[in-house]
Design a protein around this motif. Structure first.
Motif, PDB file in Angstrom:
ATOM      1  N   LEU A  59     -32.104  16.605  -1.767  1.00  0.00           N
ATOM      2  CA  LEU A  59     -32.116  17.805  -2.618  1.00  0.00           C
ATOM      3  C   LEU A  59     -30.873  17.818  -3.509  1.00  0.00           C
ATOM      4  O   LEU A  59     -30.948  18.103  -4.710  1.00  0.00           O
ATOM      5  N   ILE A  60     -29.743  17.478  -2.937  1.00  0.00           N
ATOM      6  CA  ILE A  60     -28.512  17.466  -3.726  1.00  0.00           C
ATOM      7  C   ILE A  60     -28.541  16.338  -4.759  1.00  0.00           C
ATOM      8  O   ILE A  60     -28.100  16.514  -5.895  1.00  0.00           O
TER       9      ILE A  60
ATOM     10  N   ALA B  25     -22.892  29.112  -2.812  1.00  0.00           N
ATOM     11  CA  ALA B  25     -24.070  29.289  -1.953  1.00  0.00           C
ATOM     12  C   ALA B  25     -23.742  29.788  -0.546  1.00  0.00           C
ATOM     13  O   ALA B  25     -24.659  30.026   0.237  1.00  0.00           O
ATOM     14  N   ASP B  26     -22.475  29.927  -0.215  1.00  0.00           N
ATOM     15  CA  ASP B  26     -22.079  30.427   1.112  1.00  0.00           C
ATOM     16  C   ASP B  26     -22.695  29.574   2.231  1.00  0.00           C
ATOM     17  O   ASP B  26     -23.409  30.069   3.112  1.00  0.00           O
ATOM     18  N   LEU B  27     -22.439  28.261   2.172  1.00  0.00           N
ATOM     19  CA  LEU B  27     -23.006  27.316   3.139  1.00  0.00           C
ATOM     20  C   LEU B  27     -22.040  27.111   4.304  1.00  0.00           C
ATOM     21  O   LEU B  27     -20.821  27.045   4.098  1.00  0.00           O
ATOM     22  N   ALA B  28     -22.573  26.968   5.506  1.00  0.00           N
ATOM     23  CA  ALA B  28     -21.745  26.848   6.708  1.00  0.00           C
ATOM     24  C   ALA B  28     -20.800  25.660   6.647  1.00  0.00           C
ATOM     25  O   ALA B  28     -19.670  25.734   7.103  1.00  0.00           O
ATOM     26  N   ASN B  29     -21.250  24.555   6.084  1.00  0.00           N
ATOM     27  CA  ASN B  29     -20.406  23.351   6.045  1.00  0.00           C
ATOM     28  C   ASN B  29     -19.959  23.009   4.632  1.00  0.00           C
ATOM     29  O   ASN B  29     -19.573  21.875   4.377  1.00  0.00           O
TER      30      ASN B  29
ATOM     31  N   LEU C  88     -31.052  25.127   3.501  1.00  0.00           N
ATOM     32  CA  LEU C  88     -31.838  24.570   2.396  1.00  0.00           C
ATOM     33  C   LEU C  88     -32.301  25.692   1.467  1.00  0.00           C
ATOM     34  O   LEU C  88     -32.223  25.564   0.239  1.00  0.00           O
ATOM     35  N   VAL C  89     -32.755  26.770   2.053  1.00  0.00           N
ATOM     36  CA  VAL C  89     -33.215  27.908   1.252  1.00  0.00           C
ATOM     37  C   VAL C  89     -32.049  28.476   0.433  1.00  0.00           C
ATOM     38  O   VAL C  89     -32.209  28.799  -0.743  1.00  0.00           O
ATOM     39  N   LYS C  90     -30.863  28.559   1.032  1.00  0.00           N
ATOM     40  CA  LYS C  90     -29.689  29.048   0.294  1.00  0.00           C
ATOM     41  C   LYS C  90     -29.390  28.158  -0.915  1.00  0.00           C
ATOM     42  O   LYS C  90     -29.070  28.644  -1.996  1.00  0.00           O
ATOM     43  N   ILE C  91     -29.498  26.841  -0.704  1.00  0.00           N
ATOM     44  CA  ILE C  91     -29.220  25.905  -1.805  1.00  0.00           C
ATOM     45  C   ILE C  91     -30.239  26.099  -2.926  1.00  0.00           C
ATOM     46  O   ILE C  91     -29.878  26.182  -4.106  1.00  0.00           O
TER      47      ILE C  91
END
Length: 180
Positions: free
Chosen positions: A9-10, A29-33, A48-51
């Motif tokens: 996806l990236i 995106a406020d991603l955990a990692n 994935l949905v956040k991205i």
């Protein structure tokens, strides 16, 4: 969800929007990692949905359209990196029918912890395939894109309709009708 999905996806986002934009969007995106994924890692689908939502907000392209585009991208990844799944398939329907009983069996050999969706198929007519996608993950636009790309790969023009199953929770029916 396997990391290869995140990595691809990236890669698609970098090809579409450029690396600097991808870095900037992932930061928002406020991603955990922080948006760092490996092909063999496991990550929550919510990431994935956040991205997808972050790229939708950035680009103005709907999240469904981005998922569909990503389905096309992933089909090309499969064609390039897993040609063995296509070798003995005479047409698109044969490949789509093999997803659950053949391709996912091989995926489970490599990744026993993989959480895969279920695909059930039946052919009401020689030019019509009904495919039920069952998963708690909201990725039916992604599946739609994969099906479109599969038809294109086999040079089989067709129409795809997508509807939520009336009785089964988390299940979407894809009616695929070849037009030639």
């Amino acid at each position: 969800m396997k990391g290869v999905i995140f990595v691809e996806l990236i890669k698609m986002a970098e090809a579409t929007f450029g690396e600097k934009t991808v870095d900037s969007v992932l930061e928002t995106a406020d991603l955990a990692n922080g948006g760092a994924y490996t092909r063999v890692g496991n990550y929550p689908c919510a990431e994935l949905v956040k991205i997808v939502m972050a790229f939708s907000a950035h680009s103005g392209i709907s999240a469904d359209a981005l998922q569909t585009k990503f389905g096309h991208w992933m089909m090309q990844v499969f064609v390039t990196h897993y040609p063995e799944f296509f070798v003995d398939k005479p047409d698109a329907f044969a490949l789509l029918e093999s997803v659950d009983q053949e391709i996912h069996v091989e995926v489970r050999k490599l990744y026993p912890d993989a959480e895969l969706p279920r695909f059930d198929t039946r052919r009401p007519a020689s030019n019509h395939l009904e495919m039920l996608y069952s998963s708690p993950r909201p990725l039916d636009p992604f599946c739609h894109g994969m099906i479109e790309a599969c038809l294109e790969h086999f040079g089989a023009p067709g129409q795809i309709t997508r509807t939520a199953h009336p009785r089964l929770e988390n299940t979407t029916t894809f009616d695929i009708t070849l037009t030639r």
